[in-house]
Design a protein around this motif. Structure first.
Motif, PDB file in Angstrom:
ATOM      1  N   SER A  66       0.828  -1.122  -0.526  1.00 26.80           N
ATOM      2  CA  SER A  66      -0.033  -0.016   0.428  1.00 26.80           C
ATOM      3  C   SER A  66       0.595   0.919   0.352  1.00 26.80           C
ATOM      4  O   SER A  66       0.596   2.062  -0.842  1.00 26.80           O
ATOM      5  CB  SER A  66      -1.119   0.191   0.771  1.00 26.80           C
ATOM      6  OG  SER A  66      -2.056  -1.261   1.052  1.00 26.80           O
ATOM      7  N   PRO A  74      -4.077   1.063   4.099  1.00 26.42           N
ATOM      8  CA  PRO A  74      -3.342   0.019   3.752  1.00 26.42           C
ATOM      9  C   PRO A  74      -4.271  -1.148   4.702  1.00 26.42           C
ATOM     10  O   PRO A  74      -4.404  -1.886   5.466  1.00 26.42           O
ATOM     11  CB  PRO A  74      -1.889  -0.236   5.138  1.00 26.42           C
ATOM     12  CG  PRO A  74      -1.912   0.646   6.004  1.00 26.42           C
ATOM     13  CD  PRO A  74      -3.508   2.129   5.918  1.00 26.42           C
ATOM     14  N   LEU A  79      -5.773  -1.913  -1.215  1.00 25.42           N
ATOM     15  CA  LEU A  79      -5.323  -3.269  -2.092  1.00 25.42           C
ATOM     16  C   LEU A  79      -5.617  -4.294  -3.794  1.00 25.42           C
ATOM     17  O   LEU A  79      -5.196  -3.762  -4.879  1.00 25.42           O
ATOM     18  CB  LEU A  79      -3.674  -3.491  -1.985  1.00 25.42           C
ATOM     19  CG  LEU A  79      -2.490  -4.179  -1.758  1.00 25.42           C
ATOM     20  CD1 LEU A  79      -1.999  -2.774  -2.817  1.00 25.42           C
ATOM     21  CD2 LEU A  79      -1.728  -4.783  -1.604  1.00 25.42           C
TER      22      LEU A  79
END
Length: 147
Positions: A66, A74, A79
């Motif tokens: 991330s 993150p 992602l």
């Protein structure tokens, strides 16, 4: 992204192993094979530890990826959504499989705890013992938490 796909595949296999161990424990409870319950409980504990270890590994990798991609938060979902093809499809499939297995683990844990409670109550009552301490001891052994 290749490392993440590989890690998610390993994680999925470890969660499947945990499902197998929980099914085994449940079957032992259903059949009354109490002599193997400590071993089965230990196997569930080992499988759970392996899953927790790889979850930590995944969290570290997701954070690093991330950061590389400049993503603010993150998270695996973010992602995956940001990944280019063909990685996005592979990651979506792995992520969905993990979610499905996690739900199965939760269901198995609840069913196993209920069976354990019933079994311990029956055994304690048959032996003329107080149910509370025996139940607390056995349920503590099944205090597996999986998220």
């Amino acid at each position: 992204m290749e490392a993440l796909v590989s890690l998610l595949t390993r994680e999925r296999l470890l969660v499947e192993l945990l499902v197998f161990k929980l099914v085994t424990l449940r079957q032992l409870l259903l059949t009354g094979e109490t002599r193997f319950l400590p071993w089965a409980s230990e196997e569930v504990d080992r499988a759970t530890t392996a899953v927790r270890d790889i979850e930590l590994e995944r969290a570290i990798l997701v954070t690093a990826l991330s950061d590389e991609r400049g993503l603010a938060e993150p998270s695996l979902a973010e992602l995956v959504a940001d990944a280019p093809e063909p990685w996005r499809g592979l990651l979506e499939e792995a992520h969905a499989g993990l979610r499905d297995h996690a739900l199965e683990v939760q269901d198995l844990l609840q069913a196993t705890r209920r069976l354990a409670e019933v079994g311990v109550r029956s055994l304690a009552e048959a032996m003329g013992e107080e149910v509370g301490p025996a139940l607390a001891t056995f349920i503590a052994a099944l205090s597996v938490r999986y998220h």
